[in-house]
Every structure is written in C-alpha cells, then in structure tokens.
Design a protein around this motif. Structure first.
Motif, mmCIF file in Angstrom:
data_model
loop_
_atom_site.group_PDB
_atom_site.id
_atom_site.type_symbol
_atom_site.label_atom_id
_atom_site.label_comp_id
_atom_site.label_asym_id
_atom_site.label_seq_id
_atom_site.Cartn_x
_atom_site.Cartn_y
_atom_site.Cartn_z
ATOM 1 N N ASP A 169 46.834 -10.448 -80.992
ATOM 2 C CA ASP A 169 45.468 -10.883 -81.276
ATOM 3 C C ASP A 169 44.475 -10.504 -80.175
ATOM 4 O OD1 ASP A 169 45.962 -12.287 -83.891
ATOM 5 O OD2 ASP A 169 47.308 -13.412 -82.602
ATOM 6 N N VAL A 170 44.822 -10.710 -78.917
ATOM 7 C CA VAL A 170 44.015 -10.234 -77.796
ATOM 8 C C VAL A 170 44.889 -9.302 -76.972
ATOM 9 C CG1 VAL A 170 42.659 -10.843 -75.767
ATOM 10 C CG2 VAL A 170 42.683 -12.379 -77.745
ATOM 11 N N SER A 171 44.414 -8.096 -76.735
ATOM 12 C CA SER A 171 45.220 -7.093 -76.006
ATOM 13 C C SER A 171 45.147 -7.340 -74.500
ATOM 14 C CB SER A 171 44.714 -5.682 -76.341
ATOM 15 O OG SER A 171 44.755 -5.456 -77.720
ATOM 16 N N ASP A 172 45.685 -8.456 -74.085
ATOM 17 C CA ASP A 172 45.531 -8.928 -72.705
ATOM 18 C C ASP A 172 46.855 -8.767 -71.967
ATOM 19 O OD1 ASP A 172 45.248 -10.344 -70.359
ATOM 20 O OD2 ASP A 172 44.357 -12.110 -71.290
ATOM 21 N N VAL B 214 38.509 -17.244 -58.295
ATOM 22 C CA VAL B 214 39.769 -17.979 -58.402
ATOM 23 C C VAL B 214 40.148 -18.667 -57.093
ATOM 24 C CG1 VAL B 214 40.587 -16.415 -60.199
ATOM 25 C CG2 VAL B 214 41.234 -15.996 -57.811
ATOM 26 N N GLY B 215 39.280 -18.596 -56.087
ATOM 27 C CA GLY B 215 39.570 -19.245 -54.823
ATOM 28 C C GLY B 215 40.348 -18.346 -53.876
ATOM 29 N N PRO B 216 40.840 -18.901 -52.777
ATOM 30 C CA PRO B 216 41.566 -18.096 -51.791
ATOM 31 C C PRO B 216 42.801 -17.427 -52.398
ATOM 32 C CG PRO B 216 41.029 -20.255 -50.891
ATOM 33 C CD PRO B 216 40.719 -20.320 -52.352
ATOM 34 N N LEU B 217 43.061 -16.224 -51.950
ATOM 35 C CA LEU B 217 44.206 -15.465 -52.453
ATOM 36 C C LEU B 217 45.367 -15.617 -51.474
ATOM 37 C CD1 LEU B 217 42.272 -12.242 -53.559
ATOM 38 C CD2 LEU B 217 43.005 -14.169 -54.992
ATOM 39 N N TRP B 218 46.107 -16.713 -51.611
ATOM 40 C CA TRP B 218 47.201 -16.985 -50.683
ATOM 41 C C TRP B 218 48.307 -15.934 -50.803
ATOM 42 C CZ3 TRP B 218 45.152 -20.193 -47.537
ATOM 43 C CH2 TRP B 218 44.336 -21.222 -47.975
ATOM 44 N N HIS B 219 48.567 -15.495 -52.000
ATOM 45 C CA HIS B 219 49.549 -14.437 -52.256
ATOM 46 C C HIS B 219 48.879 -13.452 -53.207
ATOM 47 C CE1 HIS B 219 52.779 -16.744 -50.360
ATOM 48 N NE2 HIS B 219 52.309 -17.801 -51.004
ATOM 49 N N PRO B 220 48.172 -12.455 -52.674
ATOM 50 C CA PRO B 220 47.281 -11.638 -53.513
ATOM 51 C C PRO B 220 47.928 -11.028 -54.748
ATOM 52 C CG PRO B 220 46.853 -11.224 -51.195
ATOM 53 C CD PRO B 220 48.068 -12.086 -51.246
ATOM 54 N N VAL B 221 49.113 -10.424 -54.603
ATOM 55 C CA VAL B 221 49.726 -9.783 -55.771
ATOM 56 C C VAL B 221 50.107 -10.836 -56.813
ATOM 57 C CG1 VAL B 221 51.655 -8.368 -56.577
ATOM 58 C CG2 VAL B 221 50.524 -7.816 -54.422
ATOM 59 N N ARG B 222 50.609 -11.958 -56.371
ATOM 60 C CA ARG B 222 50.947 -13.020 -57.313
ATOM 61 C C ARG B 222 49.690 -13.570 -57.979
ATOM 62 N NH1 ARG B 222 55.704 -15.913 -53.601
ATOM 63 N NH2 ARG B 222 57.144 -14.120 -53.766
ATOM 64 N N SER B 223 48.616 -13.704 -57.216
ATOM 65 C CA SER B 223 47.344 -14.138 -57.805
ATOM 66 C C SER B 223 46.835 -13.120 -58.808
ATOM 67 C CB SER B 223 46.294 -14.365 -56.717
ATOM 68 O OG SER B 223 46.599 -15.503 -55.935
ATOM 69 N N TYR B 224 47.047 -11.845 -58.536
ATOM 70 C CA TYR B 224 46.628 -10.800 -59.469
ATOM 71 C C TYR B 224 47.301 -11.002 -60.825
ATOM 72 C CZ TYR B 224 45.962 -6.158 -61.505
ATOM 73 O OH TYR B 224 45.626 -5.124 -62.348
ATOM 74 N N VAL B 225 48.580 -11.342 -60.824
ATOM 75 C CA VAL B 225 49.307 -11.533 -62.076
ATOM 76 C C VAL B 225 48.981 -12.880 -62.711
ATOM 77 C CG1 VAL B 225 51.607 -11.743 -63.104
ATOM 78 C CG2 VAL B 225 51.177 -10.031 -61.326
ATOM 79 N N LEU B 226 48.952 -13.931 -61.913
ATOM 80 C CA LEU B 226 48.882 -15.292 -62.451
ATOM 81 C C LEU B 226 47.468 -15.781 -62.704
ATOM 82 C CD1 LEU B 226 51.621 -16.947 -60.203
ATOM 83 C CD2 LEU B 226 51.858 -16.186 -62.570
ATOM 84 N N SER B 227 46.473 -15.223 -62.017
ATOM 85 C CA SER B 227 45.122 -15.792 -62.078
ATOM 86 C C SER B 227 44.069 -14.871 -62.666
ATOM 87 C CB SER B 227 44.673 -16.218 -60.671
ATOM 88 O OG SER B 227 45.573 -17.146 -60.114
ATOM 89 N N MET B 228 44.379 -13.591 -62.819
ATOM 90 C CA MET B 228 43.375 -12.682 -63.371
ATOM 91 C C MET B 228 43.413 -12.719 -64.906
ATOM 92 S SD MET B 228 41.877 -11.439 -60.682
ATOM 93 C CE MET B 228 42.172 -13.099 -60.025
ATOM 94 N N THR B 229 42.281 -12.404 -65.495
ATOM 95 C CA THR B 229 42.140 -12.285 -66.943
ATOM 96 C C THR B 229 41.203 -11.108 -67.205
ATOM 97 O OG1 THR B 229 40.133 -13.602 -67.281
ATOM 98 C CG2 THR B 229 42.208 -14.820 -67.041
ATOM 99 N N PRO B 230 41.041 -10.700 -68.468
ATOM 100 C CA PRO B 230 40.065 -9.635 -68.736
ATOM 101 C C PRO B 230 38.647 -9.971 -68.286
ATOM 102 C CG PRO B 230 41.565 -9.831 -70.580
ATOM 103 C CD PRO B 230 41.874 -10.983 -69.664
#
Length: 455
Positions: free
Chosen positions: A324-327, A393-409
């Motif tokens: 439904d959403v190509s996310d 999304v606030g401070p990036l304590w673990h940038p790569v993990r934040s990239y996966v867990l906190s980013m959206t389109p």
C-alpha cells in the motif's frame, strides 16, 4: 560532469563486512554517474557541482528484490483476503488491462518507488496469460495469451521512469508447444537486453511452478535458465493454504536441476528445515517481503535461520497493492519486529542487518551487486538524502540504527540515480510523471466500471 556531496552522515554498506561503513562527516565524489571517491573530513577534491547536505544522511538507494510495479493503481483491494483471494481481486482487474494500461501503471509504480528511495527493483511483469482463480492449488492455465507487447510495454515503463530494474518475465508454460514458449520468452528477453544496460540490469524468469498445472513446469523453467542465461525467482511457499502440496513442489525444482545461485525463492515462508538446508547447500537465495507477508496474513519467514544456514537473503516491497505504501523503512521495521516477536530475541534481527538486506543483500541475490546496492568506488551513484531534522527525531545516539528505526519518507529530501536528481520532496523530475498520474486516475476507474469489477 562531476558532483561533490559534502557534510554527509554517510552510510556506505561496504561488501565483505558487517560494518555499515558510517562516516560522521563524509563526502562523496560522483563523476559521469559513478562513484569516483569517498571519505571523511574535508574533501581533497573539487567538482563541477557541490551538494552540501548539512548533516543529512546520505545512503545507498534501496534495492527491492521482489516487486510488481504494474500494481501501483490497485492499492486497497482484497483487504479481507489471504493471497489467492487478494490475487482474484487485484489481478482480476489487470485481466482487462491493455498494453498501454500496463505501461502507464508500471511507469507510475516505478516513479512511486523512486519517490520513496528505491532506485533498483526486481520487477515481476504481469504475464501474458491473465490470472485465473486457483482450483485445488493450481490454475487451469487456459486463459488466452495477450500479445508480446503486453510484456514489452511494461519493460518500457521501467526504462522511461529511469529506475534500474531486472525484468522478470512469465514463461506462460501452458500456452503453445515448448518451442513456442521458448521463442516467445526469447523475444521478451531480447527486447529487454536491447535497452540501455545501465537501466535494464538483466532478464529473469517469473517462476510459476507454484500454481502451474504442468507437472514438468520446473523443467521448462530450468531449460530456459540454461538456454538464455537468466536467473529465476519463484513465488514459493508463500500462502498458508495447502502447505503439504506446496512443499511437495520443491522437489520439482530440485529434480529439474534449477537449484543454485541463479535460483531465488520469493517469500519462502511455509518451509521445513530440510527444504532450507537443501536450498542453502545448493546456493539458492530468498527474497523476504515482511510488509506483504503481514498484510496478506501469509506468515513469518524463518530469515535468521536461513541466514544461519548460509542462504543469501534480500528484501523486497512486493506489490504496491499489498504493501500500500512503498516505504522501505516501514518494510525494514516490520521485518525487525516480526523476527523479534517470533524468536523473543532482539538479536534475531538488528537494524544494521535489515538495512544491508534491503540494499546490498538484495543486489547480491539479483546478481547486480557489482553495480548497485552500496556506495563504493566504481558503482552507480544511486543514493538518498535523508534529513533527521525534518521532522526532528532528536539526538542520534546510534546514527545507523536511527536511520533504520526513526526515518520515514517524510525525512527523505532527495533521491539521485547516477548522480542525477530524480525526486525532491516527493516531486518527480520525470516529465512523464503528471501524465502517469492522470492516466491512472482516469483509466483504472473507467476499466473497473466497464468490466463491473467488484473491488
């Protein structure tokens, strides 16, 4: 022409290591569409154009290892159904498609992928034989053939959208003699191979053994793999219905000699330890579609176990009509959550692994990792610019993990293919984008009304 990207939280996903290749203050030089150099700190180079991303993430464009781009105008159908009922609802609509309907729908779907950061797709084209309802675990295979143009216009839609793609073609093995089947397939492969190889990355078989009434369908596909030098991805062991019958068909591929690095299994959910071990030992791989598997109530693939057995795994977004959403961020997060909930072990699927599976891992199973899937010197400069401050999304304590867990389109600022901007803030730079949207909004409702499709 050259482009220098600076001020980047650079994620490269290098081959041969589990390290995500993160640079806090990275830069990347693009020359003639390919990555010429990259590093951290002050770049020692100049370029014709400089793109200062101001602390945004720059990461590889996503690779979807299992996609059906022609379904972009069919979202929201079959919501109360599992796989085959949903197919009746969705593919019952495409049974009335013309080649031009297929072209514009594919073009729209490819632009939708690009708008969401997916720069390469393994694309299953709608076969020349229209979908038929399943009876006793198979189709009758008696639907009339649509002309070759029905396939070639779908390939044209990918090309004209500017997405890189592997073109997956149905064998339609119940229509005609074997030589007629091979001649028809050869014509489709030739059309794709005549395209710009920077976009058309290869041809493949849409494996149809799962629902074919032919007892020797796997042998036909294996012969085509050898004869034309193509890969094969089969929708296999996806649905929770008729599981023993589905599992018994694995032997068809094994006995036909199809197993090996050129053989991919899409979904691969209703497996056994023996099937996983045999597929892994042969070098076959699988494509994981967690968002689709959840939407269609198909189940949860044993991905950590498959990886542990030595199987290569990629991730795909499947149909726009069942995600439904190509996310791709949603797809990764759903996969992480499914595996952790199933195993009760957070280490079963870490964010870094999910990101690798949806980029380089997908490129590896498709056989195109020498060109796409990571940001490495010599590869195509396909990348996304993702701003963690919009929304913040606030401070990036673990940038790569934040990239996966906190980013959206919503955080996706720009998408580049070969160092060229193809989408900015969800607005395509493609001159055909407006017409593709207008066509879908006008033509598909008219088709539904004309065919009395129940929706």
């Amino acid at each position: 022409m050259s482009l220098l990207v600076t001020g980047a939280r650079l994620i490269t996903i290098p081959a041969g290591t589990d390290d995500p290749g993160y640079f806090e203050n990275g830069w990347m030089l693009v020359r003639d569409g390919r990555i010429a150099a990259l590093g951290e700190g002050e770049p020692p180079l100049t370029a014709d154009e400089v793109l200062d991303v101001g602390g945004a993430f720059v990461a590889p464009g996503f690779v979807s290892s299992h996609s059906h781009l022609f379904t972009s105008g069919l979202r929201g159908l079959g919501v109360s159904e599992t796989l085959y009922g949903w197919c009746d609802s969705m593919l019952g609509m495409t049974a009335g498609f013309t080649p031009e309907d297929a072209y514009w729908s594919t073009l729209h779907g490819a632009l939708d992928f690009l708008a969401n950061g997916v720069t390469t797709a393994y694309n299953f084209t709608d076969p020349l034989q229209a979908w038929e309802p399943m009876i006793d675990g198979r189709r009758t295979g008696t639907a009339a053939l649509r002309g070759l143009e029905y396939h070639t216009r779908q390939a044209d839609g990918c090309r004209d959208a500017g997405i890189r793609f592997v073109d997956a073609i149905g064998m339609d093995a119940t229509a005609g003699s074997d030589e007629e089947i091979f001649d028809r397939f050869a014509a489709s492969v030739a059309h794709t191979r005549a395209m710009d190889p920077a976009l058309a990355l290869g041809a493949s078989i849409m494996g149809q053994v799962q629902w074919s009434p032919r007892a020797d369908a796997a042998e036909v596909e294996a012969e085509a793999m050898r004869r034309f030098g193509v890969t094969n991805q089969a929708h296999f062991l996806e649905s929770p219905e008729a599981v023993p019958l589905q599992q018994s068909k694995f032997a068809m591929y094994r006995d036909a000699g199809a197993l090996g690095p050129a053989m991919m299994f899409g979904h691969f959910i209703q497996t056994t330890p023996e099937i996983i071990a045999e597929a892994a030992a042969a070098g076959s791989s699988m494509s994981w579609q967690p968002a689709s598997n959840g939407r269609l109530a198909s189940g949860v693939a044993l991905v950590p176990e498959m990886i542990g057995a030595g199987m290569k795994v990629g991730m795909g977004l499947d149909d726009q009509a069942c995600t439904d959403v190509s996310d791709p961020w949603q797809n990764m997060r759903m996969g992480i959550a499914m595996q952790r909930a199933r195993t009760k072990d957070p280490l079963a699927m870490m964010p870094e692994r999910a990101l690798r599976l949806h980029t380089l891992g997908s490129a590896e199973i498709l056989g195109v990792a020498d060109r796409v899937g990571s940001l490495e010197v010599g590869k195509f400069a396909d990348f996304v610019v993702v701003d963690p401050r919009r929304p913040d999304v606030g401070p990036l304590w673990h940038p790569v993990r934040s990239y996966v867990l906190s980013m959206t389109p919503r955080n996706l600022r720009q998408v580049y293919v070969g160092g060229v901007l193809v989408d900015e803030g969800g607005a395509s730079t493609n001159p055909l984008a407006s017409e593709a949207s207008a066509r879908l909004h006008a033509d598909l409702p008219a088709l539904a009304a004309r065919t009395a499709h129940p929706r």
